[in-house]
Design an enzyme around this catalytic site. Structure first.
Site, mmCIF file in Angstrom:
data_model
loop_
_atom_site.group_PDB
_atom_site.id
_atom_site.type_symbol
_atom_site.label_atom_id
_atom_site.label_comp_id
_atom_site.label_asym_id
_atom_site.label_seq_id
_atom_site.Cartn_x
_atom_site.Cartn_y
_atom_site.Cartn_z
ATOM 1 C CB VAL A 171 27.515 10.664 -6.360
ATOM 2 C CG1 VAL A 171 28.309 11.114 -5.143
ATOM 3 C CG2 VAL A 171 26.067 11.090 -6.231
ATOM 4 C CE LYS A 176 20.660 12.770 -1.351
ATOM 5 N NZ LYS A 176 21.656 12.840 -2.352
ATOM 6 C CG PHE A 187 12.034 21.253 -6.240
ATOM 7 C CD1 PHE A 187 13.177 21.906 -6.647
ATOM 8 C CD2 PHE A 187 11.970 19.879 -6.393
ATOM 9 C CE1 PHE A 187 14.237 21.210 -7.217
ATOM 10 C CE2 PHE A 187 13.027 19.171 -6.957
ATOM 11 C CZ PHE A 187 14.168 19.841 -7.374
ATOM 12 C CD GLU A 191 27.495 15.539 -4.048
ATOM 13 O OE1 GLU A 191 28.618 15.529 -3.531
ATOM 14 O OE2 GLU A 191 26.968 16.572 -4.498
ATOM 15 N N GLY A 220 3.343 19.339 -12.893
ATOM 16 C CA GLY A 220 3.592 18.544 -14.104
ATOM 17 C C GLY A 220 3.110 17.129 -13.907
ATOM 18 C CG LEU A 247 25.594 15.417 -7.551
ATOM 19 C CD1 LEU A 247 24.815 14.769 -8.683
ATOM 20 C CD2 LEU A 247 27.072 15.246 -7.783
ATOM 21 C CB CYS A 251 17.477 10.840 -6.114
ATOM 22 S SG CYS A 251 19.135 10.502 -6.716
HETATM 23 C C1 UDX Z 1 17.464 15.081 -6.673
HETATM 24 C C2 UDX Z 1 17.770 16.211 -5.691
HETATM 25 O O1 UDX Z 1 17.286 17.444 -6.241
HETATM 26 C C3 UDX Z 1 19.260 16.288 -5.434
HETATM 27 O O2 UDX Z 1 19.548 17.296 -4.464
HETATM 28 C C4 UDX Z 1 19.737 14.937 -4.907
HETATM 29 O O3 UDX Z 1 21.130 14.947 -4.673
HETATM 30 C C5 UDX Z 1 19.387 13.849 -5.908
HETATM 31 O O4 UDX Z 1 17.979 13.863 -6.160
HETATM 32 P P1 UDX Z 1 17.629 14.784 -9.329
HETATM 33 O O5 UDX Z 1 17.064 13.424 -9.132
HETATM 34 O O6 UDX Z 1 18.812 14.962 -10.226
HETATM 35 O O7 UDX Z 1 18.069 15.417 -7.922
HETATM 36 O O8 UDX Z 1 16.468 15.688 -9.942
HETATM 37 P P2 UDX Z 1 15.548 16.895 -9.448
HETATM 38 O O9 UDX Z 1 16.007 18.149 -10.078
HETATM 39 O O10 UDX Z 1 15.378 16.895 -7.988
HETATM 40 O O11 UDX Z 1 14.174 16.506 -10.148
HETATM 41 C C6 UDX Z 1 13.503 15.304 -9.796
HETATM 42 C C7 UDX Z 1 12.201 15.193 -10.539
HETATM 43 O O12 UDX Z 1 11.261 16.144 -10.081
HETATM 44 C C8 UDX Z 1 12.298 15.396 -12.057
HETATM 45 O O13 UDX Z 1 11.500 14.410 -12.682
HETATM 46 C C9 UDX Z 1 11.725 16.772 -12.275
HETATM 47 O O14 UDX Z 1 11.157 16.930 -13.550
HETATM 48 C C10 UDX Z 1 10.673 16.831 -11.182
HETATM 49 N N1 UDX Z 1 10.314 18.198 -10.748
HETATM 50 C C11 UDX Z 1 11.272 18.982 -10.194
HETATM 51 C C12 UDX Z 1 9.013 18.634 -10.876
HETATM 52 O O15 UDX Z 1 8.135 17.917 -11.361
HETATM 53 N N2 UDX Z 1 8.707 19.893 -10.423
HETATM 54 C C13 UDX Z 1 9.624 20.715 -9.876
HETATM 55 O O16 UDX Z 1 9.253 21.838 -9.488
HETATM 56 C C14 UDX Z 1 10.945 20.258 -9.759
#
Ligand code: UDX
Length: 432
Positions: A11, A206, A251, A150, A255, A152, A262
């Site tokens: 961040v 958040k 989302f 945030e 899987g 991101l 996070c």
């Molecule tokens: C997350 C939030 O998306 C973001 O907005 C916040 O600021 C921080 O936390 P991040 O941890 O970078 O971001 O990853 P994200 O893309 O959310 O994926 C998290 C996990 O979920 C990954 O392990 C990903 O593989 C999994 N995932 C995501 C799934 O299993 N299925 C999906 O459809 C989407």
């Protein structure tokens, strides 16, 4: 505007570089001297696509500098942004010691009229707690504490920060609101949705956003497990329900569950915050429980395919918690590999970017130079991260190297591909 950005994690660094490219004067601060030395030489502390270029652009524009001297950076700043870590403490609550250390430094060094902007993910009420701490330590200081979460994502952090879906600013003070509008002027001009609310609401946004994302993932994973038994293809189901604008297409990828620094942390922090105010979440414990067992469904199917993994050689492809990052925090790969090793399998692992992380986090595992090398002579391939390299791999050299027959696709990357007929394909929601 002069900004001190405390904490050079995902961040802090990405946001600092972005504000600097937009013409603000940013000083990024970290207590880690090695990290700051390396940043001064243009070496990034983690893998994030586009970040080296964005930092270089900000530095060459003369707007971004790095320091370990928090006091000097805070003294100079109109706005102090806090982007330090808030790891899960032993009781599930977020550990706020780093956030409070920033508030204390702000109380000691900030100039009159400075604003502390909290970008770290924190429980509801943290801005008020920081405010009280600062007021107690610096009774004559005119200041405000603003919550500015945030959103991101790792792997797309630079793009997400340049083009945010929304900006949330939580403060009850009009003068602070006015300054934050100046800080975000270029986003407001670009018509990015700009939402002003109380600090408590902003903090809740958040936690609620991440809890909702986690809920969507656990939901589709349960539907996948159901489809596997009932018949039906979860991908078709996900595509069809995602076309309903009330549900949305994102989302809904089934899987082995969510990982990273996070989602799980924030779900747990929200539950812990609920406990504090006398509200017991019923949904969120189930979201976490589904996620926890999800990876073991696939593990059990792998083990069943062999009548136990002992003595088998398993190639594990993908170690980071998602593609586009070398981050292995809460990556399903770590417990998956440890269990394989504990149960007597030999593991050869490969990841396109997380090899250095893997050496630190799972030193006991053998690493291969390439995906094909990992698969050479193995009994099974297990895909745990959906890197493009794995999705698009050429099956002809792979099938020459891979003498086994079991493929466990934890991210469904090969669902639409026609596989060599001798392979047995196991994926969430499907058994081809
Ligand atoms: C997350 C939030 O998306 C973001 O907005 C916040 O600021 C921080 O936390 P991040 O941890 O970078 O971001 O990853 P994200 O893309 O959310 O994926 C998290 C996990 O979920 C990954 O392990 C990903 O593989 C999994 N995932 C995501 C799934 O299993 N299925 C999906 O459809 C989407």
């Amino acid at each position: 505007m002069r900004i001190a950005l405390i904490g050079t994690g995902y961040v802090g660094l990405v946001t600092g570089a972005d504000f600097a490219c937009r013409g603000q004067h940013v000083m990024c601060v970290d207590i880690d001297t090695l990290r700051i030395d390396r940043l001064r030489r243009g070496v990034m502390p983690f893998y994030e696509p586009g970040l080296p270029e964005r930092v270089a652009e900000a530095v060459s524009g003369g707007h971004l500098t790095f320091t370990t001297d928090a006091a000097a950076a805070i003294r100079d700043a109109d706005v102090v942004m806090c982007a330090v870590g808030t790891p899960t403490g032993e009781d599930g609550r977020a550990d706020l010691s780093s956030v409070f250390a920033v508030a204390d430094a702000f109380a000691q060094h900030a100039k009159d009229g400075a604003i502390l902007v909290n970008k770290s993910t924190v429980p509801v009420g943290t801005a008020e707690a920081c405010r009280a701490r600062i007021a107690a330590a610096a009774s004559n200081l005119r200041f405000a504490v603003v919550s500015n979460p945030e959103f991101l994502s790792q792997g797309t952090a630079v793009r997400d920060t340049r083009n945010p879906t929304r900006i949330v600013v939580g403060t009850t003070e009009q003068w602070a609101r006015d300054i934050l509008r100046v800080v975000h002027a270029s986003f407001i001009e670009d018509h990015v949705p700009y939402l002003e609310m109380t600090p408590r609401s902003a903090e809740a946004v958040k936690c609620a956003a991440n809890a909702f994302l986690a809920t969507k993932i656990s939901f589709i994973n349960e539907v996948a497990n159901f489809c596997e038994r009932a018949g039906g293809d979860v991908e078709d189901v996900a595509r069809a329900i995602g076309l309903d604008p009330r549900i949305g297409p994102h989302f809904l990828r089934p899987g082995i569950g969510y990982g990273g620094g996070c989602l799980s942390k924030d779900v747990r922090a929200l539950m812990a915050s609920g406990d504090e105010v006398g509200y017991v979440f019923r949904l969120l414990p189930a979201v976490e429980a589904v996620n926890e067992v999800q990876k073991w469904y696939l593990y059990d199917r792998l083990a069943r395919a062999f009548g136990g993994v002992s003595g088998k050689t398993v190639a594990v492809w993908g170690l980071s918690f998602k593609p586009g990052t070398d981050d292995m925090r809460n990556a399903p790969s770590v417990p998956f590999i440890r269990r394989l090793l504990d149960e007597g399998a030999a593991v050869r692992a490969f990841d396109p970017v997380a090899m250095e992380q893997a050496r630190m986090r799972i030193p006991e595992v053998a690493l291969a130079e390439t995906a094909i090398d990992a698969a050479r002579g193995a009994d099974a391939i297990v895909i745990l991260t959906e890197w493009d390299e794995f999705k698009e791999i050429d099956f002809s050299p792979l099938s020459q190297a891979f003498s086994g027959s079991v493929v466990v696709d934890g991210r469904g990357v090969w669902r639409a591909r026609s596989l060599p007929t001798t392979w047995r394909y196991i994926a969430v929601g499907v058994d081809k």
